[in-house]
Design a protein around this motif. Structure first.
Motif, PDB file in Angstrom:
ATOM      1  N   ILE A   1     -75.731 -22.355 -44.465  1.00  0.00           N
ATOM      2  CA  ILE A   1     -75.271 -23.686 -44.051  1.00  0.00           C
ATOM      3  C   ILE A   1     -76.258 -24.739 -44.537  1.00  0.00           C
ATOM      4  O   ILE A   1     -77.463 -24.627 -44.323  1.00  0.00           O
ATOM      5  N   THR A   2     -75.749 -25.750 -45.191  1.00  0.00           N
ATOM      6  CA  THR A   2     -76.594 -26.850 -45.671  1.00  0.00           C
ATOM      7  C   THR A   2     -76.170 -28.152 -44.997  1.00  0.00           C
ATOM      8  O   THR A   2     -75.001 -28.528 -45.045  1.00  0.00           O
ATOM      9  N   LEU A   3     -77.128 -28.809 -44.352  1.00  0.00           N
ATOM     10  CA  LEU A   3     -76.863 -30.093 -43.715  1.00  0.00           C
ATOM     11  C   LEU A   3     -77.640 -31.186 -44.446  1.00  0.00           C
ATOM     12  O   LEU A   3     -78.775 -30.979 -44.865  1.00  0.00           O
TER      13      LEU A   3
ATOM     14  N   GLU B   1     -68.994 -28.318 -33.100  1.00  0.00           N
ATOM     15  CA  GLU B   1     -69.619 -28.033 -34.392  1.00  0.00           C
ATOM     16  C   GLU B   1     -69.827 -29.318 -35.190  1.00  0.00           C
ATOM     17  O   GLU B   1     -70.899 -29.547 -35.761  1.00  0.00           O
ATOM     18  N   GLN B   2     -68.810 -30.147 -35.213  1.00  0.00           N
ATOM     19  CA  GLN B   2     -68.897 -31.403 -35.969  1.00  0.00           C
ATOM     20  C   GLN B   2     -70.004 -32.298 -35.413  1.00  0.00           C
ATOM     21  O   GLN B   2     -70.779 -32.890 -36.170  1.00  0.00           O
ATOM     22  N   LEU B   3     -70.088 -32.388 -34.089  1.00  0.00           N
ATOM     23  CA  LEU B   3     -71.115 -33.217 -33.467  1.00  0.00           C
ATOM     24  C   LEU B   3     -72.521 -32.693 -33.755  1.00  0.00           C
ATOM     25  O   LEU B   3     -73.416 -33.445 -34.151  1.00  0.00           O
ATOM     26  N   LEU B   4     -72.714 -31.394 -33.547  1.00  0.00           N
ATOM     27  CA  LEU B   4     -74.037 -30.818 -33.774  1.00  0.00           C
ATOM     28  C   LEU B   4     -74.473 -31.004 -35.227  1.00  0.00           C
ATOM     29  O   LEU B   4     -75.616 -31.361 -35.510  1.00  0.00           O
ATOM     30  N   ASN B   5     -73.551 -30.762 -36.154  1.00  0.00           N
ATOM     31  CA  ASN B   5     -73.866 -30.948 -37.573  1.00  0.00           C
ATOM     32  C   ASN B   5     -74.223 -32.403 -37.872  1.00  0.00           C
ATOM     33  O   ASN B   5     -75.148 -32.684 -38.644  1.00  0.00           O
TER      34      ASN B   5
ATOM     35  N   GLY C   1     -77.714 -33.158 -37.065  1.00  0.00           N
ATOM     36  CA  GLY C   1     -78.744 -32.365 -37.740  1.00  0.00           C
ATOM     37  C   GLY C   1     -78.982 -30.986 -37.176  1.00  0.00           C
ATOM     38  O   GLY C   1     -80.059 -30.414 -37.373  1.00  0.00           O
ATOM     39  N   ILE C   2     -77.990 -30.428 -36.481  1.00  0.00           N
ATOM     40  CA  ILE C   2     -78.135 -29.090 -35.901  1.00  0.00           C
ATOM     41  C   ILE C   2     -77.071 -28.167 -36.491  1.00  0.00           C
ATOM     42  O   ILE C   2     -75.871 -28.453 -36.414  1.00  0.00           O
ATOM     43  N   LYS C   3     -77.501 -27.079 -37.079  1.00  0.00           N
ATOM     44  CA  LYS C   3     -76.549 -26.090 -37.576  1.00  0.00           C
ATOM     45  C   LYS C   3     -75.907 -25.379 -36.385  1.00  0.00           C
ATOM     46  O   LYS C   3     -76.549 -25.180 -35.351  1.00  0.00           O
TER      47      LYS C   3
ATOM     48  N   GLY D   1     -86.532 -23.836 -41.652  1.00  0.00           N
ATOM     49  CA  GLY D   1     -86.299 -24.878 -42.637  1.00  0.00           C
ATOM     50  C   GLY D   1     -86.325 -26.261 -42.002  1.00  0.00           C
ATOM     51  O   GLY D   1     -87.115 -26.543 -41.105  1.00  0.00           O
ATOM     52  N   ASP D   2     -85.420 -27.114 -42.429  1.00  0.00           N
ATOM     53  CA  ASP D   2     -85.415 -28.505 -41.960  1.00  0.00           C
ATOM     54  C   ASP D   2     -84.582 -28.740 -40.708  1.00  0.00           C
ATOM     55  O   ASP D   2     -84.685 -29.803 -40.092  1.00  0.00           O
ATOM     56  N   ASN D   3     -83.754 -27.771 -40.344  1.00  0.00           N
ATOM     57  CA  ASN D   3     -82.837 -27.990 -39.219  1.00  0.00           C
ATOM     58  C   ASN D   3     -82.860 -26.830 -38.235  1.00  0.00           C
ATOM     59  O   ASN D   3     -83.007 -25.674 -38.622  1.00  0.00           O
ATOM     60  N   PRO D   4     -82.667 -27.140 -36.946  1.00  0.00           N
ATOM     61  CA  PRO D   4     -82.528 -26.077 -35.951  1.00  0.00           C
ATOM     62  C   PRO D   4     -81.104 -25.510 -35.999  1.00  0.00           C
ATOM     63  O   PRO D   4     -80.197 -26.129 -36.564  1.00  0.00           O
TER      64      PRO D   4
END
Length: 373
Positions: A179-181, A212-216, A219-221, A242-245
């Protein structure tokens, strides 16, 4: 003539270095030794420089030509140890991979890993995939993963297969890596995220997709319903790589109250304990068994405050006199605080359970709510 101390050669250099010393001690030139052995001078020079090896024939001849020095078997032993060390270094990556593979065979469900991580026929590549997924680089770090208290909390109430649990952790972390955010996680935006999550829980429409949409967006996978393995009683899992939790939830208890509390609980771990900390993981196996764990207690408090927006559920529930007639009260509390009635009911269930007010309180409340619509 003193016999050379071969114990000094613990790094097992080429035996040509020993031969060079023997020639100097005996006052022999390479050409003289070559003549004695019936070999060419370039061959002797090749042995001394390490480009040629001592064969069985040469070892026997050296024993005869250098009396008081090494026996033929000792020359061969030096050559063999050098060759072994050289080859060991040559294939180190392969032997390390085999060692790790053997550890995984003992501590993980290899069949599940092969299937879910799509292993190839390349053992070293498969091992590299597992190690990269876990963010580790050596065997010691891998073994420490099996004993991590954050990952493997045991419960007397539920059976947990440790190998399957570890395997499941690898699988979800592998899924997270894919998953890439493009959004940075910012702690100061958490109150805003909590408000929007509560709106999603209240409406109870397309909850998974909207969560899912909100967390993404913040910045949250998010990984939902990654298939659990047998005897892996996980509700939620949070970690940072990495860069995201990342937050993971399952359908072990498919109820809105359990889902909402788990999301907020794992969010609490991210805010309170995990920011840019890749060394810890928090697996929510059974909330009732973690009351003595300070970090779990803190995450529970965070979740409760997030769901109730600062209101005290204890005060709200203390007004209910009869659990068997609590449905109307629970409806009122939910409506008055703009909360999903299922979440309020689930919280009341835990309230009754913790105080031993009545057995099976959730079923009682659920049935009464169903009756009044």
């Amino acid at each position: 003539m003193n016999k050379p101390n071969i114990q000094q050669h613990r790094l097992f250099p080429h035996p040509g270095t020993v031969l060079k010393g023997e020639l100097e001690e005996n006052g022999l030139s390479q050409r003289e030794l070559a003549t004695a052995l019936g070999k060419s001078a370039p061959m002797i020079n090749g042995i001394i420089s390490g480009s040629k090896d001592i064969t069985v024939e040469i070892a026997i001849l050296l024993e005869a030509a250098l009396p008081g020095s090494l026996k033929a078997s000792e020359w061969l032993r030096l050559q063999n140890k050098h060759d072994l060390e050289l080859k060991r270094k040559e294939i180190k990556s392969r032997t390390t991979a085999i060692d790790i593979w053997n550890i995984l065979r003992s501590h993980a469900n290899l069949n599940a890993l092969k299937k879910r991580l799509v292993f190839s026929s390349d053992l070293e590549q498969n091992i590299a995939t597992v190690m990269e997924t876990l963010g580790i680089s050596d065997i010691n770090q891998l073994e420490s993963q099996f004993h991590s208290s954050g990952c493997f909390k045991k419960s007397e109430k539920v059976q947990t297969d440790q190998a399957n649990l570890f395997t499941w952790v690898v699988i979800v972390k592998h899924a997270s890596n894919k998953i890439t955010l493009n959004t940075e996680f910012l702690p100061n935006r958490i109150p805003e995220l909590i408000d929007k999550l509560n709106d999603v829980f209240y409406s109870n429409v397309s909850v998974i997709e909207k969560t899912e949409q909100l967390l993404n967006t913040y910045g949250i996978k998010y990984i939902y319903n990654e298939k659990r393995l047998d005897k892996v009683p996980v509700d939620g899992f949070s970690f940072w790589k990495g860069d995201n939790p990342t937050i993971v939830t399952t359908q072990r208890m498919n109820r809105i109250d359990n889902f909402a509390f788990t999301i907020m609980h794992e969010l609490g771990h991210i805010v309170l304990h995990l920011e840019h900390d890749s060394k810890h993981n928090f697996i929510d196996v059974d909330k009732s068994i973690m009351v003595n764990d300070e970090k779990e207690h803190q995450a529970n408090e965070f979740a409760t405050k997030a769901l109730w927006n600062g209101i005290s559920p204890e005060e709200a529930f203390s007004e209910i006199e009869n659990p068997y007639g609590a449905a109307y009260d629970l409806r009122y509390i939910a409506r008055n605080n703009r909360m999903n009635v299922g979440i309020v009911t689930g919280q009341y269930h835990h309230f009754c359970q913790e105080r031993n007010i009545v057995k099976n309180s959730y079923a009682i409340c659920r049935d009464l709510i169903a009756k009044i619509g």
